[in-house]
Design a protein around this motif. Structure first.
Motif, PDB file in Angstrom:
ATOM      1  N   HIS A 209      50.160  67.630  -3.117  1.00 22.74           N
ATOM      2  CA  HIS A 209      51.522  67.451  -3.200  1.00 22.74           C
ATOM      3  C   HIS A 209      51.907  66.090  -2.449  1.00 22.74           C
ATOM      4  N   PRO A 210      52.137  65.130  -2.961  1.00 24.14           N
ATOM      5  CA  PRO A 210      52.664  63.692  -2.298  1.00 24.14           C
ATOM      6  C   PRO A 210      53.870  63.952  -1.305  1.00 24.14           C
ATOM      7  N   ALA A 211      54.798  64.609  -1.591  1.00 23.51           N
ATOM      8  CA  ALA A 211      55.616  64.648  -0.468  1.00 23.51           C
ATOM      9  C   ALA A 211      55.391  65.541   0.872  1.00 23.51           C
ATOM     10  N   PHE A 212      54.723  66.802   0.458  1.00 30.09           N
ATOM     11  CA  PHE A 212      53.934  67.503   1.637  1.00 30.09           C
ATOM     12  C   PHE A 212      53.052  66.666   2.210  1.00 30.09           C
ATOM     13  N   THR A 213      52.251  65.819   1.683  1.00 30.48           N
ATOM     14  CA  THR A 213      51.225  64.879   2.415  1.00 30.48           C
ATOM     15  C   THR A 213      51.961  63.913   3.251  1.00 30.48           C
ATOM     16  N   ALA A 214      52.940  63.307   2.744  1.00 27.32           N
ATOM     17  CA  ALA A 214      53.668  62.442   3.328  1.00 27.32           C
ATOM     18  C   ALA A 214      54.237  62.858   4.601  1.00 27.32           C
ATOM     19  N   VAL A 215      54.922  64.029   4.353  1.00 30.23           N
ATOM     20  CA  VAL A 215      55.356  64.570   5.539  1.00 30.23           C
ATOM     21  C   VAL A 215      54.703  64.672   6.786  1.00 30.23           C
TER      22      VAL A 215
END
Length: 329
Positions: A209-215
């Motif tokens: 998941h891009p958001a989870f990865t970015a966080v």
């Protein structure tokens, strides 16, 4: 040789872990560097194993100290990494080594919980607790080498939940109790668990998941920055075996950031200031390389220095339980 092995401290396994992880980090740049780092890591691991075989009573005494007991998990983390080195040329032995290391790490975790968590004392908590409980995520990072991503996924979530709990506990300990000088470099371990979690998640998740990865990536970088602010003070200390804590955290931070950038780009996510981020990855790779060999050099001086030079750092090994300090000498 026997005298050399006798003075090998358990944290040597932490240096072995840093070397093995550095080899994987540098592999895309130079395969020779991977071979060199893997060889040096195996040598450090063999020294620790020789200490266990030849001086088991010393190891039993060391395990009476919660720091040394929890740090010992780096030995199994190293074996998981080295199994990945071995897999392309000897898959079955490599898989057996990996499986044994994962099982041994969980066994240590159970023993550590029964021994130290059962009689929990906040002043005895150090960042090395992350190694014991969150370090198992190295199994997730290395699981694709053996097609064990399903197991790796379960291990990732176990380690990640353990990290969230321990982050609060370890931080409260730092706020309430003084840290002995010999244990101060252990603060660098703060930079490792979030990055290791990120690397583990990306290793076992086909479509992260891009958001989870970015966080996770942003939090990991903030924790790394927090450690870097204090790093000069740790490097200015006289040598302690705890210097090994200044290796793997920097390697896994650079590794996780690079993998996160690749995952986000693959997902079509636009990374702000992308050229700056690329430079940051290279800078962290250079820092990790420098720190690993900086610590490696100090360990060589400790191993092969004069008896007077080699004796000095061993006395403060027992820093979690001062009453046991004599046993660790």
């Amino acid at each position: 040789m026997r005298e050399l092995i006798k003075k090998v401290p358990i944290p040597t396994a932490g240096l072995a872990l840093g070397l093995a992880a550095l080899g994987n980090l540098l592999a895309p740049h130079a395969e020779a560097a991977r071979v060199l780092c893997g060889t040096l890591s195996a040598c450090m691991a063999l020294l620790v194993m020789a200490k266990v075989v030849l001086f088991p009573q010393m190891i039993r005494e060391d395990f009476k100290n919660s720091i040394l007991a929890s740090v010992s998990a780096t030995f199994f983390m190293t074996l998981m990494q080295l199994a990945g080195y071995l897999a392309p040329v000897a898959y079955v032995p490599a898989f057996m080594l990996w499986g044994a290391a994962v099982l041994a790490h969980f066994t240590l975790m159970i023993w550590f919980s029964a021994t130290y968590i059962r009689r929990f004392q906040l002043k005895e908590v150090f960042p090395t607790y992350f190694i014991c409980y969150v370090g198992i995520i190295v199994a997730s990072v290395t699981s694709p080498n053996f097609g064990m991503e399903a197991l790796g996924t379960g291990i990732f979530w176990f380690g990640f939940v353990a990290y969230l709990v321990l982050l609060a506990v370890v931080t409260v300990r730092y706020l309430k109790h003084e840290i002995p000088e010999a244990a101060r470099p252990l603060f660098c371990i703060y930079a490792a668990p979030m990055s290791l979690s990120l690397a583990g998640y990306l290793a076992v998740t086909p479509n992260p998941h891009p958001a989870f990865t970015a966080v996770l990536a942003i939090l990991a970088q903030l924790l790394l920055a927090m450690v870097l602010v204090r790093l000069p003070k740790f490097m200015a200390l006289k040598f302690y075996p705890s210097f090994a804590a200044m290796t793997f955290p920097f390697v896994i931070s650079a590794t996780a950031l690079g993998k996160a950038v690749d995952a986000l780009v693959a997902a079509g996510f636009s990374i702000p200031l992308s050229p700056v981020v690329d430079v940051l990855v290279l800078a962290e790779t250079a820092l990790a390389t420098f720190m690993v060999f900086y610590v490696f050099t100090h360990y060589l001086k400790f191993f092969f220095g004069t008896p007077k030079q080699a004796k000095a750092p061993q006395a403060p090994l027992a820093v979690a339980n001062p009453e046991l300090e004599g046993a660790a000498k």
